[in-house]
Design a protein around this motif. Structure first.
Motif, PDB file in Angstrom:
ATOM      1  N   ILE A   1      -4.401   8.074  -1.640  1.00  0.00           N
ATOM      2  CA  ILE A   1      -5.325   7.313  -0.794  1.00  0.00           C
ATOM      3  C   ILE A   1      -4.647   6.026  -0.301  1.00  0.00           C
ATOM      4  O   ILE A   1      -4.808   5.652   0.876  1.00  0.00           O
ATOM      5  N   LEU A   2      -3.838   5.405  -1.168  1.00  0.00           N
ATOM      6  CA  LEU A   2      -3.098   4.204  -0.747  1.00  0.00           C
ATOM      7  C   LEU A   2      -2.030   4.555   0.294  1.00  0.00           C
ATOM      8  O   LEU A   2      -1.863   3.852   1.291  1.00  0.00           O
TER       9      LEU A   2
ATOM     10  N   ALA B   1      -3.615   5.298   3.629  1.00  0.00           N
ATOM     11  CA  ALA B   1      -4.016   4.057   4.295  1.00  0.00           C
ATOM     12  C   ALA B   1      -2.802   3.338   4.863  1.00  0.00           C
ATOM     13  O   ALA B   1      -2.834   2.820   5.978  1.00  0.00           O
ATOM     14  N   GLY B   2      -1.712   3.295   4.084  1.00  0.00           N
ATOM     15  CA  GLY B   2      -0.488   2.639   4.525  1.00  0.00           C
ATOM     16  C   GLY B   2       0.069   3.279   5.789  1.00  0.00           C
ATOM     17  O   GLY B   2       0.422   2.588   6.755  1.00  0.00           O
TER      18      GLY B   2
ATOM     19  N   SER C   1       0.827  -1.203   0.000  1.00  0.00           N
ATOM     20  CA  SER C   1       0.000   0.000   0.000  1.00  0.00           C
ATOM     21  C   SER C   1       0.865   1.258   0.000  1.00  0.00           C
ATOM     22  O   SER C   1       0.669   2.183  -0.802  1.00  0.00           O
TER      23      SER C   1
ATOM     24  N   ALA D   1      -1.565   5.108   7.924  1.00  0.00           N
ATOM     25  CA  ALA D   1      -2.532   4.898   9.009  1.00  0.00           C
ATOM     26  C   ALA D   1      -2.372   3.498   9.595  1.00  0.00           C
ATOM     27  O   ALA D   1      -2.358   3.328  10.826  1.00  0.00           O
ATOM     28  N   ALA D   2      -2.208   2.498   8.711  1.00  0.00           N
ATOM     29  CA  ALA D   2      -2.029   1.115   9.165  1.00  0.00           C
ATOM     30  C   ALA D   2      -0.757   0.990  10.000  1.00  0.00           C
ATOM     31  O   ALA D   2      -0.741   0.356  11.056  1.00  0.00           O
TER      32      ALA D   2
END
Lengths: 160, 137
Positions: A99-100, A103-104, A68, A106-107
Motif C-alpha cells: 500500500i505504501l 501510494a509512492g 513511502s 502514484a505520487a
C-alpha cells in the motif's frame, strides 16, 4: 494454473527459488527501493538530477515520496520472503508494504504528469507500477481470506 | 496546476495510504495468527477436495455411460428380434412368389400349346385339360 506457478525444488527453498516464485513482485518492490534510494541521493548530491519533475518539488515532499516508496518496497520484500512459522505476519508486512509502494508510485506518477504531461511513458509507467502494487496487495488479501476460510474445514476434518 | 495543489495531492495520497496500511497492519497482528502447518493443511485439504470432486465426477460419468450402454443394448436386442422375424417373413414371401411364377409359366406354356394345336383341337368335342399346377415346391 499449476503449470504457470514455479514450484521450488529445494526444501527449504533457496533465495533463487524464492525469487523465481515471485519475480515480478520482487522486481517491483526492488524498483521501489531503487527509486527511493535515487531520490534520496538527489536530495543529498547537488548536481544529481535523476528526475526533473521531482526537482520542481519542495524537499520535504520529495522526502515523503522517497520514504513511502523505500519503506513500502522494503516491507514488501521482507513480507514476500518471510521465513517464520507465522505466515500471517509475512502477509501483514507485505500488505503494508504494497500500500505504501502503491501510494509512492502514484505520487511520483502525479508529479511527472503535472510537470510533463506530454511525456506519456514517463508518467504512465509509474502509474502502472502503482496499479500492479495494488493488485498484489489485493492478491495477498485474498490469499489470507481464502486460507482462513479453508483452515477450519481442513483442521476439522483431520480431528476425526 | 500550481505546486501547492500538487503537494497537497501527494501528501493526501501518501498519508491516506500510510494510515490505512498501518491500521490494517495493526488489525492483522491482532487477529489469530496462521501458522505454516495450518497453511500447508489448508492447501492439502483443497487439493484433496479437488481430487475427490474429480473422482466423483468421473464415477457419475461412468454410471451414466453404463446406463446408456444398457439402454442401447436393449434396443439392439429388440431390433435384432424384429429383423429375424422380418427375414423369416421375406423368405416365406419369396417361396410364394416363386411358386406363383412357376404356375404362370406352366399356364403360359399350356396356352402356347393350345394355340399351336388349335387346328386339331377345334375339331374335337372336349376342351383341352387344364395343366397340373403343383401345390408346393
Amino acid at each position: 494454473m499449476p503449470s504457470h506457478v514455479y514450484k521450488p525444488r529445494h526444501d527449504p527453498p533457496t533465495w533463487w527459488d524464492r525469487l523465481l516464485v515471485h519475480p515480478m513482485d520482487t522486481g517491483v518492490a526492488l524498483l521501489a527501493i531503487q527509486f527511493a534510494a535515487l531520490i534520496t541521493l538527489s536530495l543529498m548530491v547537488p548536481g544529481f538530477v535523476p528526475s526533473r519533475s521531482m526537482e520542481e518539488l519542495e524537499m520535504w515532499i520529495v522526502f515523503l515520496v522517497a520514504a513511502s516508496l523505500g519503506t513500502g518496497g522494503l516491507l514488501a520484500v521482507v513480507g514476500l520472503n518471510w521465513r517464520g512459522d507465522e505466515v500471517s505476519h509475512g502477509w501483514a508486512l507485505e500488505r503494508f508494504g504494497w500500500i505504501l509502494a502503491s501510494a509512492g508510485f502514484a505520487a511520483y506518477s502525479v508529479t511527472v504528469l503535472t510537470h510533463f504531461p506530454g511525456s506519456l511513458f514517463s508518467w504512465a509507467v509509474p502509474a502502472a507500477l502503482s496499479l500492479m502494487s495494488g493488485l498484489r496487495l489485493w492478491s495477498v488479501n485474498q490469499i489470507e481470506r481464502n486460507m482462513r476460510a479453508v483452515i477450519p474445514l481442513a483442521e476439522g476434518g483431520n480431528s476425526e | 496546476m500550481n505546486e501547492a495543489v500538487i503537494a497537497s495531492i501527494i501528501v493526501a495520497i501518501i498519508s491516506i495510504a500510510g494510515s490505512a496500511g498501518f491500521w490494517n497492519y495493526r488489525q492483522s497482528r491482532r487477529a489469530e495468527p496462521v501458522t505454516q502447518r495450518s497453511a500447508d493443511l489448508a492447501v492439502a485439504h483443497t487439493s484433496q477436495e479437488m481430487a475427490l470432486a474429480v473422482a466423483a465426477a468421473a464415477q457419475a460419468y461412468s454410471q451414466e455411460i453404463d446406463r446408456v450402454l444398457g439402454e442401447t443394448r436393449a434396443e439392439l436386442h429388440a431390433l435384432t428380434g424384429r429383423f429375424t422375424a422380418l427375414e423369416t417373413y421375406v423368405r416365406e414371401q419369396e417361396k410364394t412368389v416363386r411358386r406363383q411364377a412357376h404356375h404362370l409359366r406352366i399356364l403360359s406354356e399350356a396356352w402356347d400349346n393350345m394355340i399351336s394345336s388349335w387346328p386339331t383341337l377345334r375339331l374335337g368335342d372336349m376342351a383341352p385339360p387344364k395343366p397340373h399346377l403343383p401345390p408346393d415346391d
